[in-house]
Motif scaffolding. Sequence first.
Motif, PDB file in Angstrom:
ATOM      1  N   UNK A 108       0.812  -1.102  -0.008  1.00  0.00           N
ATOM      2  CA  UNK A 108      -0.049   0.182  -0.045  1.00  0.00           C
ATOM      3  C   UNK A 108       0.824   1.254   0.082  1.00  0.00           C
ATOM      4  N   UNK A 109       0.633   2.299  -0.926  1.00  0.00           N
ATOM      5  CA  UNK A 109       1.622   3.481  -0.776  1.00  0.00           C
ATOM      6  C   UNK A 109       1.474   4.183   0.316  1.00  0.00           C
ATOM      7  N   UNK A 110       2.768   4.824   0.512  1.00  0.00           N
ATOM      8  CA  UNK A 110       2.838   5.621   1.913  1.00  0.00           C
ATOM      9  C   UNK A 110       1.714   6.733   2.080  1.00  0.00           C
ATOM     10  N   UNK A 111       1.263   7.272   0.880  1.00  0.00           N
ATOM     11  CA  UNK A 111       0.461   8.422   0.837  1.00  0.00           C
ATOM     12  C   UNK A 111      -1.234   7.934   1.175  1.00  0.00           C
ATOM     13  N   UNK A 112      -1.327   6.794   1.020  1.00  0.00           N
ATOM     14  CA  UNK A 112      -2.981   6.078   1.303  1.00  0.00           C
ATOM     15  C   UNK A 112      -3.016   5.933   2.800  1.00  0.00           C
ATOM     16  N   UNK A 113      -3.938   6.464   3.384  1.00  0.00           N
ATOM     17  CA  UNK A 113      -4.538   6.564   4.746  1.00  0.00           C
ATOM     18  C   UNK A 113      -4.640   5.080   5.166  1.00  0.00           C
ATOM     19  N   UNK A 114      -4.738   4.222   4.452  1.00  0.00           N
ATOM     20  CA  UNK A 114      -4.939   2.784   4.800  1.00  0.00           C
ATOM     21  C   UNK A 114      -3.674   2.405   5.702  1.00  0.00           C
ATOM     22  N   UNK A 115      -2.698   2.949   5.188  1.00  0.00           N
ATOM     23  CA  UNK A 115      -1.199   2.462   5.542  1.00  0.00           C
ATOM     24  C   UNK A 115      -1.233   2.709   7.181  1.00  0.00           C
ATOM     25  N   UNK A 116      -1.991   3.634   7.638  1.00  0.00           N
ATOM     26  CA  UNK A 116      -1.777   4.113   9.201  1.00  0.00           C
ATOM     27  C   UNK A 116      -2.786   3.211  10.072  1.00  0.00           C
ATOM     28  N   UNK A 117      -3.589   2.465   9.106  1.00  0.00           N
ATOM     29  CA  UNK A 117      -4.617   1.507  10.060  1.00  0.00           C
ATOM     30  C   UNK A 117      -3.889   0.624  10.980  1.00  0.00           C
ATOM     31  N   UNK A 118      -4.171   0.118  12.157  1.00  0.00           N
ATOM     32  CA  UNK A 118      -3.619  -0.963  12.663  1.00  0.00           C
ATOM     33  C   UNK A 118      -3.907  -2.215  12.003  1.00  0.00           C
ATOM     34  N   UNK A 119      -4.970  -2.476  11.441  1.00  0.00           N
ATOM     35  CA  UNK A 119      -5.326  -3.704  10.879  1.00  0.00           C
ATOM     36  C   UNK A 119      -4.389  -3.834   9.744  1.00  0.00           C
ATOM     37  N   UNK A 120      -4.081  -2.790   8.885  1.00  0.00           N
ATOM     38  CA  UNK A 120      -2.964  -3.101   8.061  1.00  0.00           C
ATOM     39  C   UNK A 120      -1.765  -3.493   8.281  1.00  0.00           C
ATOM     40  N   UNK A 121      -1.062  -2.748   9.160  1.00  0.00           N
ATOM     41  CA  UNK A 121       0.041  -3.065  10.120  1.00  0.00           C
ATOM     42  C   UNK A 121       0.190  -4.555  10.570  1.00  0.00           C
ATOM     43  N   UNK A 122      -1.067  -4.860  11.174  1.00  0.00           N
ATOM     44  CA  UNK A 122      -1.131  -6.355  11.501  1.00  0.00           C
ATOM     45  C   UNK A 122      -1.276  -7.478  10.475  1.00  0.00           C
ATOM     46  N   UNK A 123      -2.049  -6.955   9.288  1.00  0.00           N
ATOM     47  CA  UNK A 123      -1.884  -8.119   8.292  1.00  0.00           C
ATOM     48  C   UNK A 123      -0.416  -8.004   7.658  1.00  0.00           C
TER      49      UNK A 123
ATOM     50  N   UNK B 195       2.259  -8.132   9.390  1.00  0.00           N
ATOM     51  CA  UNK B 195       3.320  -8.880  10.299  1.00  0.00           C
ATOM     52  C   UNK B 195       2.841 -10.556   9.868  1.00  0.00           C
ATOM     53  N   UNK B 196       1.820 -10.501   9.566  1.00  0.00           N
ATOM     54  CA  UNK B 196       1.287 -12.205   9.490  1.00  0.00           C
ATOM     55  C   UNK B 196       0.925 -12.749   8.062  1.00  0.00           C
ATOM     56  N   UNK B 197       1.141 -13.630   7.718  1.00  0.00           N
ATOM     57  CA  UNK B 197       1.248 -14.578   6.220  1.00  0.00           C
ATOM     58  C   UNK B 197      -0.086 -14.584   5.935  1.00  0.00           C
ATOM     59  N   UNK B 198      -1.051 -14.657   6.904  1.00  0.00           N
ATOM     60  CA  UNK B 198      -2.476 -14.732   6.252  1.00  0.00           C
ATOM     61  C   UNK B 198      -3.285 -14.604   7.526  1.00  0.00           C
ATOM     62  N   UNK B 199      -4.575 -13.685   7.284  1.00  0.00           N
ATOM     63  CA  UNK B 199      -5.681 -13.887   8.296  1.00  0.00           C
ATOM     64  C   UNK B 199      -6.359 -15.160   8.010  1.00  0.00           C
TER      65      UNK B 199
ATOM     66  N   UNK C 270      -1.729  -6.179  17.333  1.00  0.00           N
ATOM     67  CA  UNK C 270      -1.788  -7.409  16.777  1.00  0.00           C
ATOM     68  C   UNK C 270      -3.232  -7.924  16.380  1.00  0.00           C
ATOM     69  N   UNK C 271      -3.555  -9.117  15.641  1.00  0.00           N
ATOM     70  CA  UNK C 271      -4.659  -9.706  15.342  1.00  0.00           C
ATOM     71  C   UNK C 271      -4.618 -10.968  15.963  1.00  0.00           C
ATOM     72  N   UNK C 272      -5.699 -11.410  16.956  1.00  0.00           N
ATOM     73  CA  UNK C 272      -5.411 -12.716  17.689  1.00  0.00           C
ATOM     74  C   UNK C 272      -7.023 -13.328  17.881  1.00  0.00           C
ATOM     75  N   UNK C 273      -6.852 -14.654  17.940  1.00  0.00           N
ATOM     76  CA  UNK C 273      -8.174 -15.438  18.215  1.00  0.00           C
ATOM     77  C   UNK C 273      -8.365 -15.512  19.812  1.00  0.00           C
ATOM     78  N   UNK C 274      -9.427 -15.081  20.308  1.00  0.00           N
ATOM     79  CA  UNK C 274      -9.554 -15.151  21.657  1.00  0.00           C
ATOM     80  C   UNK C 274     -10.992 -15.531  22.100  1.00  0.00           C
ATOM     81  N   UNK C 275     -11.265 -15.815  23.201  1.00  0.00           N
ATOM     82  CA  UNK C 275     -12.606 -16.198  23.823  1.00  0.00           C
ATOM     83  C   UNK C 275     -13.077 -14.929  24.029  1.00  0.00           C
ATOM     84  N   UNK C 276     -14.538 -14.961  23.712  1.00  0.00           N
ATOM     85  CA  UNK C 276     -15.348 -13.682  23.860  1.00  0.00           C
ATOM     86  C   UNK C 276     -15.157 -13.311  25.433  1.00  0.00           C
ATOM     87  N   UNK C 277     -15.023 -14.255  26.208  1.00  0.00           N
ATOM     88  CA  UNK C 277     -15.060 -13.566  27.707  1.00  0.00           C
ATOM     89  C   UNK C 277     -13.734 -12.630  27.927  1.00  0.00           C
TER      90      UNK C 277
END
Length: 249
Positions: A17-32, A34-38, A218-225
Amino acid sequence: MKNKELYIKNVFLSREIPNDNYLKNLPVISNLKKIKELELTKPVTFIVGENGVGKSTLIEGIAVAMGFNAEGGSINFCFSTKESHSNLHEYITVGRGCRKHKDGFFLRAESFYNVASNIDYLDKDGGGPPIISSYGGISLHEQSHGESFMALVENRFFGNGLYILDEPEAALSPMRLMELMCYIKKLVDEKSQFIISTHSPILMTFPDAEVLEITNEGIKSIDYKETEHFFITKRFMDAPEQMIDNLLK
């Protein structure tokens, strides 16, 4: 519905994603990045997290990448009221399963009004069977927000489908949320897959669902509680007077 039968198995960034795209600053993007796949492993996946982490942006990107209209609706909807959606779909790849869904719908709480308006417009234009017949036969504008949403689920979701919902709790009372869960169970039994962004601790309790939490770390799988949503809601309901007193001091 077994894992191998899911219509969407994973999501990953496939282009920088280009640096001038606001998506670049979203946590979900930086987390994606870091990981190979969601990976999606269950017929019902909840995507949760604080405001601003990119839940709705991710949901929207997945929906558009799968061919849905950015403002919501089924694959056949192609109207555009305002170009407010991101272009995340251009930078992600959605890994599809071996089976193709026979039905599908993308619900955006913030633009469901536009979907209802488009249905009324197309039916007014004529030229075929009334579209509203597939939504219960009564204009969605002639019902409350919650009633129109439940009319959609009850009449338009046929099963064997991919249903992508962005914060459906915005329209529903707690009782209606529990009713929605009954319909989700029925549709899952009919080989449907749901991907839902939500803030609702009630929805997160759906049996055998996967809860994916997005944070700045990051992005992680957790129990709802273990979600902050559940913890804060429970703490408040256990001692509302004390919480309000502390908040308003």
